[in-house]
Design an enzyme around this catalytic site. Structure first.
Site, PDB file in Angstrom:
ATOM      1  N   HIS A  12       0.797  -1.379  -0.203  1.00  0.00           N
ATOM      2  CA  HIS A  12       0.561   0.111   0.256  1.00  0.00           C
ATOM      3  C   HIS A  12       0.776   1.265   0.122  1.00  0.00           C
ATOM      4  O   HIS A  12       1.199   1.522   1.160  1.00  0.00           O
ATOM      5  CB  HIS A  12      -0.673   0.039   1.895  1.00  0.00           C
ATOM      6  CG  HIS A  12      -2.097   1.611   1.765  1.00  0.00           C
ATOM      7  ND1 HIS A  12      -3.452   1.366   1.139  1.00  0.00           N
ATOM      8  CD2 HIS A  12      -1.818   2.405   0.715  1.00  0.00           C
ATOM      9  CE1 HIS A  12      -3.882   2.198   1.850  1.00  0.00           C
ATOM     10  NE2 HIS A  12      -3.452   2.745   1.261  1.00  0.00           N
ATOM     11  N   HIS A  14       1.552   5.080  -2.186  1.00  0.00           N
ATOM     12  CA  HIS A  14       0.970   6.277  -3.037  1.00  0.00           C
ATOM     13  C   HIS A  14       2.141   7.169  -4.189  1.00  0.00           C
ATOM     14  O   HIS A  14       3.179   7.578  -3.367  1.00  0.00           O
ATOM     15  CB  HIS A  14       0.600   7.404  -2.011  1.00  0.00           C
ATOM     16  CG  HIS A  14      -0.533   6.897  -1.475  1.00  0.00           C
ATOM     17  ND1 HIS A  14      -1.845   7.479  -1.784  1.00  0.00           N
ATOM     18  CD2 HIS A  14      -1.082   6.559  -0.563  1.00  0.00           C
ATOM     19  CE1 HIS A  14      -2.727   6.359  -1.362  1.00  0.00           C
ATOM     20  NE2 HIS A  14      -1.810   6.211  -0.362  1.00  0.00           N
ATOM     21  N   ARG A  16       1.659   8.799  -6.577  1.00  0.00           N
ATOM     22  CA  ARG A  16       0.997   9.926  -7.527  1.00  0.00           C
ATOM     23  C   ARG A  16       1.485  10.110  -9.103  1.00  0.00           C
ATOM     24  O   ARG A  16       2.242   8.689  -9.339  1.00  0.00           O
ATOM     25  CB  ARG A  16       2.220  11.512  -6.560  1.00  0.00           C
ATOM     26  CG  ARG A  16       2.365  11.803  -5.291  1.00  0.00           C
ATOM     27  CD  ARG A  16       0.244  11.316  -4.417  1.00  0.00           C
ATOM     28  NE  ARG A  16       0.496  11.977  -3.173  1.00  0.00           N
ATOM     29  CZ  ARG A  16      -0.617  11.631  -1.993  1.00  0.00           C
ATOM     30  NH1 ARG A  16      -1.619  10.762  -2.756  1.00  0.00           N
ATOM     31  NH2 ARG A  16      -0.249  11.676  -1.328  1.00  0.00           N
ATOM     32  N   ASN A  41      -5.628   7.020  -5.855  1.00  0.00           N
ATOM     33  CA  ASN A  41      -6.097   8.193  -6.121  1.00  0.00           C
ATOM     34  C   ASN A  41      -5.745   9.397  -5.804  1.00  0.00           C
ATOM     35  O   ASN A  41      -4.665  10.427  -6.076  1.00  0.00           O
ATOM     36  CB  ASN A  41      -6.702   8.487  -4.784  1.00  0.00           C
ATOM     37  CG  ASN A  41      -5.264   8.250  -3.662  1.00  0.00           C
ATOM     38  OD1 ASN A  41      -4.044   7.798  -3.874  1.00  0.00           O
ATOM     39  ND2 ASN A  41      -5.489   8.826  -2.771  1.00  0.00           N
ATOM     40  N   LYS A 106      -9.926  -0.710  -5.809  1.00  0.00           N
ATOM     41  CA  LYS A 106      -9.787   0.510  -4.236  1.00  0.00           C
ATOM     42  C   LYS A 106     -11.095   0.835  -4.212  1.00  0.00           C
ATOM     43  O   LYS A 106     -11.734   1.593  -4.711  1.00  0.00           O
ATOM     44  CB  LYS A 106      -8.737   1.430  -4.392  1.00  0.00           C
ATOM     45  CG  LYS A 106      -8.407   1.793  -3.122  1.00  0.00           C
ATOM     46  CD  LYS A 106      -8.155   1.721  -2.268  1.00  0.00           C
ATOM     47  CE  LYS A 106      -7.910   2.638  -0.832  1.00  0.00           C
ATOM     48  NZ  LYS A 106      -6.971   2.999  -0.302  1.00  0.00           N
ATOM     49  N   HIS A 144     -10.661   0.917   2.234  1.00  0.00           N
ATOM     50  CA  HIS A 144     -10.161   2.570   2.925  1.00  0.00           C
ATOM     51  C   HIS A 144     -11.505   2.348   4.284  1.00  0.00           C
ATOM     52  O   HIS A 144     -12.543   2.857   3.501  1.00  0.00           O
ATOM     53  CB  HIS A 144      -9.495   3.139   2.539  1.00  0.00           C
ATOM     54  CG  HIS A 144      -9.889   4.140   3.445  1.00  0.00           C
ATOM     55  ND1 HIS A 144      -8.523   5.766   3.491  1.00  0.00           N
ATOM     56  CD2 HIS A 144     -10.526   5.170   4.197  1.00  0.00           C
ATOM     57  CE1 HIS A 144      -8.934   6.105   4.237  1.00  0.00           C
ATOM     58  NE2 HIS A 144      -9.889   5.922   5.711  1.00  0.00           N
ATOM     59  N   HIS A 187      -4.573  -0.182   5.987  1.00  0.00           N
ATOM     60  CA  HIS A 187      -4.136   0.149   6.584  1.00  0.00           C
ATOM     61  C   HIS A 187      -4.709   0.443   7.690  1.00  0.00           C
ATOM     62  O   HIS A 187      -5.520   1.108   8.150  1.00  0.00           O
ATOM     63  CB  HIS A 187      -3.761   2.174   6.466  1.00  0.00           C
ATOM     64  CG  HIS A 187      -4.861   2.889   5.469  1.00  0.00           C
ATOM     65  ND1 HIS A 187      -5.975   2.247   6.654  1.00  0.00           N
ATOM     66  CD2 HIS A 187      -4.611   3.266   4.790  1.00  0.00           C
ATOM     67  CE1 HIS A 187      -6.745   3.129   4.865  1.00  0.00           C
ATOM     68  NE2 HIS A 187      -6.268   3.311   3.641  1.00  0.00           N
ATOM     69  N   LEU A 231      -4.741   9.822   7.397  1.00  0.00           N
ATOM     70  CA  LEU A 231      -5.990   8.928   8.202  1.00  0.00           C
ATOM     71  C   LEU A 231      -6.076   7.407   7.267  1.00  0.00           C
ATOM     72  O   LEU A 231      -5.401   7.066   6.119  1.00  0.00           O
ATOM     73  CB  LEU A 231      -7.460   9.855   6.739  1.00  0.00           C
ATOM     74  CG  LEU A 231      -7.473  11.359   7.457  1.00  0.00           C
ATOM     75  CD1 LEU A 231      -8.369  11.972   6.335  1.00  0.00           C
ATOM     76  CD2 LEU A 231      -8.690  10.817   8.999  1.00  0.00           C
ATOM     77  N   ASP A 259       1.529   2.688   2.991  1.00  0.00           N
ATOM     78  CA  ASP A 259       0.517   4.113   2.822  1.00  0.00           C
ATOM     79  C   ASP A 259       1.194   5.281   3.529  1.00  0.00           C
ATOM     80  O   ASP A 259       1.531   6.371   3.302  1.00  0.00           O
ATOM     81  CB  ASP A 259      -0.782   4.209   3.976  1.00  0.00           C
ATOM     82  CG  ASP A 259      -1.922   4.759   3.831  1.00  0.00           C
ATOM     83  OD1 ASP A 259      -2.104   5.122   2.817  1.00  0.00           O
ATOM     84  OD2 ASP A 259      -1.988   5.680   4.617  1.00  0.00           O
ATOM     85  N   HIS A 263       3.539  14.139   0.517  1.00  0.00           N
ATOM     86  CA  HIS A 263       2.472  15.695   0.785  1.00  0.00           C
ATOM     87  C   HIS A 263       4.028  16.611   0.520  1.00  0.00           C
ATOM     88  O   HIS A 263       4.555  17.352   0.652  1.00  0.00           O
ATOM     89  CB  HIS A 263       1.486  16.306   1.681  1.00  0.00           C
ATOM     90  CG  HIS A 263       0.190  15.190   1.825  1.00  0.00           C
ATOM     91  ND1 HIS A 263      -0.668  15.395   0.844  1.00  0.00           N
ATOM     92  CD2 HIS A 263       0.401  13.930   2.053  1.00  0.00           C
ATOM     93  CE1 HIS A 263      -1.848  14.542   0.356  1.00  0.00           C
ATOM     94  NE2 HIS A 263      -0.955  13.658   1.907  1.00  0.00           N
ATOM     95  N   ALA A 273      -2.687  18.680   5.341  1.00  0.00           N
ATOM     96  CA  ALA A 273      -3.046  17.237   4.531  1.00  0.00           C
ATOM     97  C   ALA A 273      -2.972  15.867   5.049  1.00  0.00           C
ATOM     98  O   ALA A 273      -1.719  15.737   5.840  1.00  0.00           O
ATOM     99  CB  ALA A 273      -1.720  17.298   3.457  1.00  0.00           C
TER     100      ALA A 273
END
Ligand code: DOR
Ligand code: ZN
Length: 354
Positions: A12, A14, A16, A41, A106, A144, A187, A231, A259, A263, A273
């Site tokens: 898991h 990100h 981007r 995402n 997802k 999620h 997560h 989150l 996760d 940012h 964020a």
């Protein structure tokens, strides 16, 4: 103490879109990763399977190619789940599976987290045949697990919170309706979610992040350490203890998924964020959380390196890296601020060597 481990999959993360992707992938390579599950995402979301990108959406096919150009070829494998939206159809699932491009989808709670505004409620996919098609095709559902649309005490209260409520009020019905659907509860942060996963069938597993094993909401609040704001939120000591017990138990249902979420602007004048950056440092943090030693090495290896690939049906790497109990100050390739620096710590307790 030197511990040798097979290279591991971050199931898991990100990465981007755009120029920084190569640096984020490099940070993952630098921490012994041989593969990843890269979340969809992005902006725009990866919400179609085949074909070219448009202004409104990207496709799994092109996202995989982008990641390849940014360095993911160095991984043994990379999974890019489809972002479930109102536009997802059961035919997308069937065709995506046939082509071999689609391996996971997802679920985002609408407006529940970073770039989750394209998500629809669970009922949408229960009623439009998407979950049924996924179950038939053996496609993994990455969830999620937070109830959306809550506020105040219901969102984060003494007795309950958005995750508690999701695992108590929604997951049991979902699992009852689709008993063969493979689900990864992403997560997880609460004892409620740990108990739910433990008590479910072998088609239900969970990822756990390093920050949820190490910290509680008190660590976030004392000094308002916003680099720990992610989150679902870090929770209470009873929750952290349950997560740690689950991770350390060797139970095949629990595995690593950081996760890690970069940012470029974390805190603004009117908010923050959500996301902790753990690229380059995650195995060291997991080792710290486990208090890795000879007695729990086998369970650590299962959690970090074996259980995840087993659930996804991918081979365990035959390449290795080591962790040594020696302070280190790893530098990250990307400009993102790694979690320990964001928390005001200079050193990590462990040193990772490739
Ligand atoms: O903290 C988080 N950050 N949680 C998520 O669910 C999304 C992620 C992100 O993309 O930044
Ligand atoms: Zn995530």
């Amino acid at each position: 103490m030197i511990f040798e481990l097979p290279k591991w999959y971050d199931l898991h993360v990100h990465f981007r879109q755009g120029d920084s992707m190569a640096d984020y992938i490099q940070d993952h390579l630098n921490m012994g990763c041989c593969g990843a599950l890269a979340m969809p995402n992005t902006k725009p979301p990866v919400s179609h399977v085949h074909g070219k990108n448009t202004e409104e959406y990207w496709t799994v096919e092109s996202y995989l190619k982008d990641m390849e150009s940014a360095g993911s070829k160095a991984f043994d494998d990379i999974i890019a789940p489809l972002y479930l939206t109102n536009a997802t159809t059961k035919d997308m699932i069937i065709e995506g599976t046939k082509s071999g491009i689609l391996r996971a989808c997802k679920y985002y709670p609408p407006h529940g987290t970073t770039n989750s505004e394209h998500g629809a409620g669970l009922d949408t996919y229960i009623n439009n045949g998407v979950f049924a098609a996924m179950s038939d095709a053996g496609i993994v559902l990455n969830i999620h697990g937070e109830e959306h649309g809550l506020s105040g005490e219901e969102y984060f209260g003494e007795q309950s919170n958005a995750e508690d409520s999701f695992y108590k009020n929604h997951m049991p019905q979902l699992v009852e309706k689709f008993p063969n659907l493979k689900i990864v509860c992403e997560h997880i942060t609460t004892k409620t979610a740990v108990d739910f996963v433990k008590n479910s069938g072998n088609n239900i597993a969970a990822t756990i992040t390093p920050q949820h094993l190490l910290y509680t909401v008190a660590d976030l609040l004392q000094g308002l350490k916003y680099h720990l704001y992610c989150l679902p939120l870090v929770k209470f000591e009873k929750d952290r203890t349950a997560l740690l017990e689950a991770a350390k138990s060797g139970n095949v249902k629990f595995f690593a998924g950081t996760d890690s979420a970069p940012h470029t602007t974390k805190a603004t004048a009117c908010g923050c964020a959500a996301g902790c950056y753990t690229g380059g440092i995650a195995p060291q943090l997991y080792a710290d959380a486990f208090n890795l030693n000879e007695d729990n090495f086998d369970e650590f290896k299962k959690f970090l390196c074996l259980n995840g690939p087993q659930f996804y049906g991918i081979p365990v790497s035959n390449k290795t890296f080591t962790l040594t109990k020696k302070p280190s100050q790893p530098s990250v390739a990307s400009g993102a601020i790694p979690l320990h620096i964001g928390l005001g710590q200079k050193n990590l307790a462990w040193t990772l060597t490739l």
